[in-house]
Design a protein around this motif. Sequence first.
Motif, PDB file in Angstrom:
ATOM      1  N   TYR A   3      61.923  35.800  29.531  1.00  0.00           N
ATOM      2  CA  TYR A   3      61.937  36.635  28.369  1.00  0.00           C
ATOM      3  C   TYR A   3      63.314  35.893  27.703  1.00  0.00           C
ATOM      4  CZ  TYR A   3      58.951  39.658  30.921  1.00  0.00           C
ATOM      5  OH  TYR A   3      57.831  40.330  31.844  1.00  0.00           O
ATOM      6  N   PRO A   4      63.101  35.904  26.392  1.00  0.00           N
ATOM      7  CA  PRO A   4      64.195  35.481  25.664  1.00  0.00           C
ATOM      8  C   PRO A   4      65.114  36.819  25.431  1.00  0.00           C
ATOM      9  CG  PRO A   4      62.377  35.761  24.073  1.00  0.00           C
ATOM     10  CD  PRO A   4      61.797  35.863  25.532  1.00  0.00           C
ATOM     11  N   ASN A   5      66.336  36.676  25.229  1.00  0.00           N
ATOM     12  CA  ASN A   5      67.229  37.711  25.204  1.00  0.00           C
ATOM     13  C   ASN A   5      68.083  37.393  23.717  1.00  0.00           C
ATOM     14  OD1 ASN A   5      69.260  39.602  25.543  1.00  0.00           O
ATOM     15  ND2 ASN A   5      69.371  39.377  27.785  1.00  0.00           N
ATOM     16  N   ALA A   6      67.770  38.575  22.985  1.00  0.00           N
ATOM     17  CA  ALA A   6      68.455  38.165  21.548  1.00  0.00           C
ATOM     18  C   ALA A   6      69.758  39.021  21.696  1.00  0.00           C
ATOM     19  CB  ALA A   6      67.387  38.974  20.424  1.00  0.00           C
ATOM     20  N   TYR A   7      70.266  39.765  22.689  1.00  0.00           N
ATOM     21  CA  TYR A   7      71.550  40.475  22.587  1.00  0.00           C
ATOM     22  C   TYR A   7      72.448  39.427  23.112  1.00  0.00           C
ATOM     23  CZ  TYR A   7      68.013  44.192  21.983  1.00  0.00           C
ATOM     24  OH  TYR A   7      66.979  45.026  21.535  1.00  0.00           O
ATOM     25  N   LYS A 151      64.544  45.723  26.273  1.00  0.00           N
ATOM     26  CA  LYS A 151      63.811  46.384  25.540  1.00  0.00           C
ATOM     27  C   LYS A 151      64.651  47.465  24.418  1.00  0.00           C
ATOM     28  CE  LYS A 151      60.024  46.657  28.670  1.00  0.00           C
ATOM     29  NZ  LYS A 151      59.185  47.678  29.199  1.00  0.00           N
ATOM     30  N   ILE A 152      64.050  47.768  23.367  1.00  0.00           N
ATOM     31  CA  ILE A 152      64.615  48.718  22.280  1.00  0.00           C
ATOM     32  C   ILE A 152      64.103  50.059  23.028  1.00  0.00           C
ATOM     33  CG2 ILE A 152      64.849  49.357  19.852  1.00  0.00           C
ATOM     34  CD1 ILE A 152      66.396  46.841  20.092  1.00  0.00           C
ATOM     35  N   ASN A 155      65.515  55.187  20.121  1.00  0.00           N
ATOM     36  CA  ASN A 155      66.534  55.370  18.807  1.00  0.00           C
ATOM     37  C   ASN A 155      67.354  54.230  18.954  1.00  0.00           C
ATOM     38  OD1 ASN A 155      67.731  55.252  21.414  1.00  0.00           O
ATOM     39  ND2 ASN A 155      69.008  57.064  21.346  1.00  0.00           N
ATOM     40  N   LEU A 156      66.662  53.094  18.805  1.00  0.00           N
ATOM     41  CA  LEU A 156      67.038  51.795  18.705  1.00  0.00           C
ATOM     42  C   LEU A 156      68.162  51.301  19.617  1.00  0.00           C
ATOM     43  CD1 LEU A 156      67.147  51.490  14.942  1.00  0.00           C
ATOM     44  CD2 LEU A 156      65.503  50.727  16.514  1.00  0.00           C
ATOM     45  N   ASP A 157      68.584  52.196  20.657  1.00  0.00           N
ATOM     46  CA  ASP A 157      69.467  51.803  21.504  1.00  0.00           C
ATOM     47  C   ASP A 157      68.672  50.564  22.468  1.00  0.00           C
ATOM     48  OD1 ASP A 157      71.331  53.566  20.952  1.00  0.00           O
ATOM     49  OD2 ASP A 157      70.722  55.141  22.413  1.00  0.00           O
ATOM     50  N   ILE A 158      69.580  49.808  23.253  1.00  0.00           N
ATOM     51  CA  ILE A 158      69.038  48.757  24.214  1.00  0.00           C
ATOM     52  C   ILE A 158      68.858  49.340  25.611  1.00  0.00           C
ATOM     53  CG2 ILE A 158      69.618  46.410  24.923  1.00  0.00           C
ATOM     54  CD1 ILE A 158      71.810  46.268  22.694  1.00  0.00           C
ATOM     55  N   ILE A 159      67.794  49.006  26.091  1.00  0.00           N
ATOM     56  CA  ILE A 159      67.617  49.336  27.489  1.00  0.00           C
ATOM     57  C   ILE A 159      67.541  47.959  28.217  1.00  0.00           C
ATOM     58  CG2 ILE A 159      66.004  49.895  29.429  1.00  0.00           C
ATOM     59  CD1 ILE A 159      64.372  51.694  27.000  1.00  0.00           C
ATOM     60  N   VAL A 160      68.706  48.064  28.932  1.00  0.00           N
ATOM     61  CA  VAL A 160      69.210  46.761  29.908  1.00  0.00           C
ATOM     62  C   VAL A 160      68.765  46.959  31.197  1.00  0.00           C
ATOM     63  CG1 VAL A 160      71.044  45.307  30.615  1.00  0.00           C
ATOM     64  CG2 VAL A 160      71.197  46.395  28.452  1.00  0.00           C
ATOM     65  N   PRO A 161      67.866  45.952  31.820  1.00  0.00           N
ATOM     66  CA  PRO A 161      67.587  45.914  33.284  1.00  0.00           C
ATOM     67  C   PRO A 161      68.721  45.823  34.127  1.00  0.00           C
ATOM     68  CG  PRO A 161      66.846  43.922  32.448  1.00  0.00           C
ATOM     69  CD  PRO A 161      67.420  44.827  31.245  1.00  0.00           C
ATOM     70  N   ILE A 168      71.033  52.251  29.535  1.00  0.00           N
ATOM     71  CA  ILE A 168      70.937  52.306  28.025  1.00  0.00           C
ATOM     72  C   ILE A 168      72.324  52.149  27.335  1.00  0.00           C
ATOM     73  CG2 ILE A 168      70.358  53.647  26.100  1.00  0.00           C
ATOM     74  CD1 ILE A 168      68.296  55.274  27.908  1.00  0.00           C
ATOM     75  N   VAL A 169      72.342  50.976  26.468  1.00  0.00           N
ATOM     76  CA  VAL A 169      73.364  50.828  25.635  1.00  0.00           C
ATOM     77  C   VAL A 169      73.310  51.207  24.379  1.00  0.00           C
ATOM     78  CG1 VAL A 169      74.918  48.815  25.105  1.00  0.00           C
ATOM     79  CG2 VAL A 169      73.920  48.906  27.419  1.00  0.00           C
ATOM     80  N   LYS A 170      74.196  51.692  23.577  1.00  0.00           N
ATOM     81  CA  LYS A 170      73.965  52.038  22.373  1.00  0.00           C
ATOM     82  C   LYS A 170      74.093  50.651  21.547  1.00  0.00           C
ATOM     83  CE  LYS A 170      74.760  56.527  22.557  1.00  0.00           C
ATOM     84  NZ  LYS A 170      73.631  57.199  22.524  1.00  0.00           N
ATOM     85  N   SER A 171      73.139  50.658  20.480  1.00  0.00           N
ATOM     86  CA  SER A 171      73.097  49.657  19.660  1.00  0.00           C
ATOM     87  C   SER A 171      74.041  49.751  18.466  1.00  0.00           C
ATOM     88  CB  SER A 171      71.454  49.643  18.931  1.00  0.00           C
ATOM     89  OG  SER A 171      71.518  48.655  18.119  1.00  0.00           O
TER      90      SER A 171
END
Length: 191
Positions: A3-7, A151-152, A155-161, A168-171
Amino acid sequence: MSYPNAYLRDFVPVLGQILKEKQIAPEKLHLEIIDEESEEKSIFEPVGVDEVLDQLADELNHLTVYTNRPEHFQAFAKQIYEENGLMPLIFTKKQLKSRSFSGVQGLADRADMRSVVGDTLVLDFEWEGQCYFNLLAQGKNYIPIHKKPWKIAENLDIIVPFGYNTVIVKSRQNKKKKPVRDRFEEAFYSD
């Protein structure tokens, strides 16, 4: 599947929040990087391991890189030593697999002599293959960059595996947004 990773474009704040969530002091962090297979695999990914290391270079006190192309990282190692005094350890991926949790103790190196293994964060940049869950058995914190989707949340936070789980990381997008005044809605309800 990969999967690409935009973060990866702005990775420093994401890493800072991961460290905060896992209660790892940034000065005690030992970062281990598992390099991508080759540049052909990441042809459509605009940001790779080199760009992430450039972003994190000023923040690191300990760095180990596992790669099949050690000559590629020699210039980076020289630059980071001259600028920050950090001497990254560079090993082949064969050494990573031989040092994996198999019950047999391999040769000790500086990476194995850390006092707290829980302060180790492994960023796996490989595109293919299985996740290195054996690193979890060693007590290391493991994040697959491309092997599992980031994933997003609602609440638009980032779900990091994160290993078998997620963090969950705050966006940063949420913090910059201000409430918008909707004049149409105000006129509609202002009777």
